[in-house]
Design an enzyme around this catalytic site. Sequence first.
Site, short mmCIF file in Angstrom:
data_model
loop_
_atom_site.label_atom_id
_atom_site.label_comp_id
_atom_site.label_asym_id
_atom_site.label_seq_id
_atom_site.Cartn_x
_atom_site.Cartn_y
_atom_site.Cartn_z
N PRO A 59 0.78 -1.24 0.00
CA PRO A 59 0.00 0.00 0.00
C PRO A 59 0.81 1.29 0.00
O PRO A 59 0.85 2.04 0.99
CB PRO A 59 -0.86 -0.14 1.26
CG PRO A 59 -0.07 -1.02 2.16
CD PRO A 59 0.69 -1.96 1.27
N CYS A 60 1.41 1.58 -1.13
CA CYS A 60 2.18 2.82 -1.27
C CYS A 60 1.28 4.06 -1.17
O CYS A 60 1.78 5.16 -0.93
CB CYS A 60 2.97 2.82 -2.56
SG CYS A 60 1.97 2.60 -4.04
N HIS A 61 -0.04 3.86 -1.32
CA HIS A 61 -0.96 4.99 -1.19
C HIS A 61 -0.99 5.54 0.23
O HIS A 61 -1.48 6.65 0.45
CB HIS A 61 -2.38 4.58 -1.63
CG HIS A 61 -2.98 3.51 -0.79
ND1 HIS A 61 -2.78 2.16 -1.03
CD2 HIS A 61 -3.77 3.58 0.32
CE1 HIS A 61 -3.43 1.45 -0.12
NE2 HIS A 61 -4.04 2.29 0.71
#
Length: 176
Positions: free
Chosen positions: A144-146
């Site tokens: 989850p780079c978001h």
Amino acid sequence: MTPTTATATATATVQFVDTPDGPFGILADDQGRVLASGWTSDVDTLVARLTPSLRPDPASIEPGELAAAGAVRAYYAGDVTAIDEVEVVQRGGEFHQRAWIALREITPGSPLSYQEFAAALGRPTAVRAAASACARNAPALFVPCHRVLRTDGTMGGFAWGVPVKRSLLARESAAS
């Protein structure tokens, strides 16, 4: 779940899932490990996200059912931790590998700034390198780079668009 380092896959499976944020594509190796994923209905877009050493032969990509699709559906149904155990495969240097593991450890609903993320990696001055690890992250959502924001708290860039990033963060904030 720790990302696995591997070589190119002989065969690959692709599946698309309808989500409130648009179609979500998942490209997985012959063991069901996610190679690339994101908000697209285009296989070539997913393949382009991969480092060349992991790109499957386009002729070997077949549509099919993937366990990861169930995790996506559960995530969008409110179980934002459903993505945590999906196995992924990524290739990169030692810093990027550490960063991808660390991204999976960020608590949903508690995003970090790039500066905080770099510090969590033990390299507080490596803000650009931390941002690079996010930008090179092929299995979006599962890694989850978001969950990483600009230091001033604004969204910053996201390969799949800022509206998708905003939606994911709002979903995770509401679930936490």
